[in-house]
Design a protein around this motif. Structure first.
Motif, PDB file in Angstrom:
ATOM      1  N   ALA A 137       0.849  -1.191   0.000  1.00 25.83           N
ATOM      2  CA  ALA A 137       0.000   0.000   0.000  1.00 25.83           C
ATOM      3  C   ALA A 137       0.885   1.241   0.000  1.00 25.83           C
ATOM      4  O   ALA A 137       0.636   2.196  -0.725  1.00 25.83           O
ATOM      5  N   SER A 185       2.593   1.494  -3.610  1.00 28.51           N
ATOM      6  CA  SER A 185       1.810   1.820  -4.803  1.00 28.51           C
ATOM      7  C   SER A 185       0.859   2.993  -4.593  1.00 28.51           C
ATOM      8  O   SER A 185       0.624   3.764  -5.514  1.00 28.51           O
ATOM      9  N   ALA A 236       0.545   6.308  -6.929  1.00 27.06           N
ATOM     10  CA  ALA A 236      -0.577   6.277  -7.871  1.00 27.06           C
ATOM     11  C   ALA A 236      -1.410   7.547  -7.750  1.00 27.06           C
ATOM     12  O   ALA A 236      -1.823   8.136  -8.750  1.00 27.06           O
ATOM     13  N   PHE A 286       0.409  10.320  -9.344  1.00 25.97           N
ATOM     14  CA  PHE A 286       0.424  10.132 -10.796  1.00 25.97           C
ATOM     15  C   PHE A 286      -0.870  10.646 -11.434  1.00 25.97           C
ATOM     16  O   PHE A 286      -0.869  11.190 -12.539  1.00 25.97           O
ATOM     17  N   LEU A 287      -1.990  10.469 -10.704  1.00 29.83           N
ATOM     18  CA  LEU A 287      -3.275  10.965 -11.209  1.00 29.83           C
ATOM     19  C   LEU A 287      -3.244  12.476 -11.372  1.00 29.83           C
ATOM     20  O   LEU A 287      -3.870  13.035 -12.259  1.00 29.83           O
ATOM     21  N   ALA A 300      -3.003   2.402   5.667  1.00 31.72           N
ATOM     22  CA  ALA A 300      -3.352   1.884   4.341  1.00 31.72           C
ATOM     23  C   ALA A 300      -4.752   2.345   3.941  1.00 31.72           C
ATOM     24  O   ALA A 300      -5.009   2.690   2.786  1.00 31.72           O
ATOM     25  N   THR A 301      -5.662   2.363   4.919  1.00 28.54           N
ATOM     26  CA  THR A 301      -7.020   2.823   4.635  1.00 28.54           C
ATOM     27  C   THR A 301      -7.010   4.272   4.166  1.00 28.54           C
ATOM     28  O   THR A 301      -7.670   4.635   3.187  1.00 28.54           O
ATOM     29  N   ILE A 348      -4.533   5.854   2.816  1.00 25.90           N
ATOM     30  CA  ILE A 348      -3.923   5.893   1.480  1.00 25.90           C
ATOM     31  C   ILE A 348      -4.976   5.603   0.417  1.00 25.90           C
ATOM     32  O   ILE A 348      -5.059   6.274  -0.615  1.00 25.90           O
ATOM     33  N   GLY A 349      -5.839   4.614   0.721  1.00 23.64           N
ATOM     34  CA  GLY A 349      -6.920   4.281  -0.205  1.00 23.64           C
ATOM     35  C   GLY A 349      -7.885   5.440  -0.371  1.00 23.64           C
ATOM     36  O   GLY A 349      -8.312   5.759  -1.490  1.00 23.64           O
ATOM     37  N   PHE A 375      -6.475   8.150  -2.552  1.00 17.92           N
ATOM     38  CA  PHE A 375      -6.560   7.799  -3.962  1.00 17.92           C
ATOM     39  C   PHE A 375      -7.984   7.991  -4.468  1.00 17.92           C
ATOM     40  O   PHE A 375      -8.203   8.548  -5.547  1.00 17.92           O
ATOM     41  N   PHE A 413      -9.119  10.369  -7.416  1.00 18.13           N
ATOM     42  CA  PHE A 413      -9.732   9.734  -8.582  1.00 18.13           C
ATOM     43  C   PHE A 413     -11.054  10.406  -8.941  1.00 18.13           C
ATOM     44  O   PHE A 413     -11.315  10.757 -10.088  1.00 18.13           O
TER      45      PHE A 413
END
Lengths: 294, 428
Positions: free
Chosen positions: A210, A213, A217, A220-221, A260-261, A263-264, A267, A271
């Motif tokens: 996590a 990436s 990520a 990068f978006l 990790a949550t 981080i999600g 994203f 997004f």
């Protein structure tokens, strides 16, 4: 003070992994990172068992050895016996990870490692294991190790920045210039292995993915400029560490899991924001078109 | 010795619980072998990895909502988050510049992280019935009971029926998605069937092997089978057998040693099958390749040696002693000796007093190989307009693979020529 040390540890892990992650995802190697981070387990366990300590050097050697084994296995399945790449990765790392878990169960009396720790680390225990230099309190041992790793990784990246970027974005041109693409790939893999091993105690084998990436990520978006992407990724990593820590405290759960949550979530927000931008841009062009037609 | 009696006691079902473990792991692993065949052929093996990590938050949520470890609730919860994860991977890849592998790594680890957060939250909440929930991470087949096995058999039967009904479509989808679309197969429906069966299989399988290693059960058996056959039906059957056998063996071993998690053992057993298959498998297996290479090398050596005995003037018998033939050849001494022995055992030459003489069979053989060589030289110089001095090396390689059929074609194409590009006769 405990809060501070935990957040600092997480931020150190996040910064190192975010830098490497940017290169990994641009090279479409995110899953190789996944494979390595799982596969170092048997090496780490054997090194623990033999050296009877958490000394970093034997563990690094053990991890490097099993990292090499997994790279070799993937190559064997993919090139020698022509199995497709996704399956080669899948077989190799699950096998080594399974061996690692079995070894932990076998040595359970002798090894100060448990199965859960392997998966999501014990970052909360970091402030308990302190280092003192000449009798003076010098902060947690893990912070020193991770700090050193961060320095090593960032200097290696800065020193080799141009070559790494070139082999990442235009491997054909790089080889035409006489730069070995394979060599720089191994350079990067060595960095990933080192980072995985030292982050292992604090965030575990699965959650380090996590860290590798996620922030990269998200960055990068939001940008097309690779340098900006690096800075953004580091920023996202550190902010996720801080927010994640307080989320974990609030929910009384695993700190690494909470990071990790977050981080999600980062994203997801980026997004959705990008999707809105796209929609807005499309409707704007449609409006313009309608206007010109009128 | 104790180990064997324990293993024996496992397979004789001496304890009632063993029967549950046996059937439970057999059913779970066999189904994942079947479903894995399709995910492997569709090159979506790592999606299985995503699903298996992503079922963890589902299990934790199902427990938080239901406050008990009812396997049905847990499977439903696992199926929902598992399915969401595959959907998200596809959605992110399709609607942004994020690459597929990044999306996989991201979704896998974030879902797992959420799962860990929820699971640790449950553990600290002090609910007594949560104990054993963390076994989903590595699996403990010994914790299954009879009602679990019944549930697995029912859901498993549904999965098998679905796959049998849609078999033709699923195979076509796995091998050639675009073709399947173009001849009007309902691709979207087929993909849905496949993703539902995969997700459900993973949701059940994690009970035996755990979330971390479940992906191995989808990937490895099918990969093993691929070393033995290219046909989908034998491949699926083989994958089911290998997977089922590994499931039973693995849980037998973990049952024998107290406190051993089941998942890793099943994975180690199935990986061993994979290594064995990679070495001795009939398709792409290492041994097979090695033998094939040896066979080819022998054939080439034999043909290169007999060529040395070709007599350009009389097209008849030739006699050489070893030193003469060695001077003619460009081979190592030992290689040449090996080649001569091959010819001797095939009765192409006879040996007396260190003099090698060709037999009638040997004369014909030498003529054939020279003929093939010269025909090919002529062919490429005429049709590819290569200079005569450029054609020899190519013909040197290709002469060994020209079959009699190709030779006849060449003769016809070149209208039965008599001279090669170097103006030598082509021997018939």
């Amino acid at each position: 003070m405990i809060d501070f040390w935990i957040i600092l540890t997480a931020s150190l892990v996040a910064t190192t992994t975010a830098i490497l992650g940017c290169f990994l995802i641009m090279r479409k190697m995110a899953m190789i990172g996944d494979a390595i981070s799982h596969a170092v387990l048997p090496g780490i366990v054997i090194a623990y068992y033999i050296s009877h300590s958490r000394a970093s050097f034997p563990i690094l050697i053990g991890a490097a050895a099993s990292g090499m084994v997994v790279t070799y296995l993937i190559q064997f399945f993919h090139q020698k016996v022509k199995l497709q790449q996704d399956a080669s990765i899948g077989i190799s790392y699950t096998f080594l990870f399974a061996i690692g878990i079995i070894l932990i169960s076998l040595f359970s009396g002798n090894v100060d490692l448990d199965q859960d720790c392997v998966l999501y680390g014990e970052i909360a225990y970091v402030p308990l294991d302190n280092l003192s230099i000449g009798g003076l309190y010098a902060g947690p041992r893990q912070v020193w190790i991770l700090g050193t790793t961060l320095i090593i990784i960032s200097t290696s990246v800065i020193v080799a920045y141009r070559k790494l970027v070139l082999t990442t974005f235009d491997p054909a041109f790089a080889s035409a210039m006489g730069i070995s693409v394979v060599l720089w790939q191994y350079y990067l893999m060595a960095g990933v292995s080192l980072t995985t091993v030292v982050s292992f105690e604090s965030v575990g084998a699965v959650l380090v993915i996590a860290f590798l990436s996620g922030p990269a990520a998200t960055a990068f978006l939001l940008t097309k400029d690779f340098k900006k992407m690096l800075y953004l990724a580091v920023g996202f990593g550190i902010s996720a560490s801080i927010l994640g820590y307080y989320t974990a405290v609030w929910l009384a759960g695993s700190i690494a899991g909470a990071i990790a949550t977050i981080i999600g979530l980062q994203f997801a927000i980026a997004f959705i924001y990008i999707q809105f931008l796209k929609k807005a841009r499309i409707s704007e062009t449609l409006e313009n078109k309608a206007l010109t037609e009128v | 010795m104790e180990f064997f009696t324990e293993i024996l006691s496992f397979f004789t079902f001496s304890e009632p619980n063993v029967k549950v473990v046996f059937w439970g792991s057999l059913i779970l692993c066999s189904i994942s072998g079947l479903v894995g065949t399709f995910t492997l052929l569709r090159k979506r093996s790592l999606i299985g990895d995503v699903i298996s990590h992503a079922v963890l938050p589902g299990i934790a949520l199902a427990f938080i909502i239901g406050q008990q470890k009812n396997p049905l609730y847990l499977i439903i919860g696992a199926t929902i988050t598992g399915w969401i994860s595959t959907y998200l991977v596809d959605y992110i890849t399709k609607h942004s510049k994020i690459k597929n592998d990044t999306a996989i790594a991201l979704i896998l680890s974030v879902f797992f992280g959420v799962g860990v957060l929820l699971l640790t939250h449950i553990q600290h909440s002090g609910n007594a019935s949560q104990s054993g929930l963390d076994q989903f991470i590595f699996g403990r087949a010994s914790a299954m009971n009879m009602s679990d096995v019944w549930l697995f058999s029912i859901v498993g039967t549904i999965i098998v029926i679905l796959i049998v009904i849609f078999f033709r479509g699923l195979s076509l989808l796995s091998f050639d998605e675009n073709y399947s679309q173009s001849i009007g197969f309902p691709n979207e429906l087929l993909k849905l069937v496949l993703s539902i069966t995969t997700v459900t299989t993973v949701a059940m399988g994690v009970q035996a092997v755990g979330v971390v290693l479940m992906s191995a059960l989808l990937i490895t058996p099918a990969a093993c089978a691929k070393f033995w056959t290219n046909k989908i039906i034998p491949m699926a059957i083989l994958a089911v057998v290998i997977s089922g056998a590994s499931g039973v063996l693995g849980s037998a071993i973990s049952y024998t040693y107290n406190g051993m998690p089941t998942g890793p053992w099943i994975v180690v057993v199935v990986s061993l099958f994979a290594f064995i298959s990679a070495f001795i498998g009939s398709k792409n297996g290492l041994l097979k390749k090695h033998l094939q290479r040896n066979k080819n090398n022998t054939k080439i050596l034999r043909e290169n040696t007999i060529k040395l005995f070709f007599n350009p003037t009389t097209l008849g018998e030739t006699r050489y002693n070893f030193e003469d033939i060695f001077a003619k050849s460009k081979m190592q001494r030992a290689t040449l000796k090996k080649g001569l022995n091959l010819l001797k055992s095939d009765k192409l030459i006879t040996v007396s007093n260190d003099i090698f003489t060709t037999t009638n069979l040997g004369i014909e053989e030498a003529k054939t190989i020279v003929r093939k060589h010269r025909l090919w030289e002529l062919y490429i110089s005429r049709f590819m307009h290569l200079q005569p001095d450029h054609v020899h090396d190519d013909a040197e390689g290709i002469e060994h693979v020209i079959t009699p059929e190709i030779e006849r074609e060449l003769e016809k194409e070149l209208d039965f020529p008599t001279k090669d590009p170097h103006d030598s006769d082509i021997p018939y």
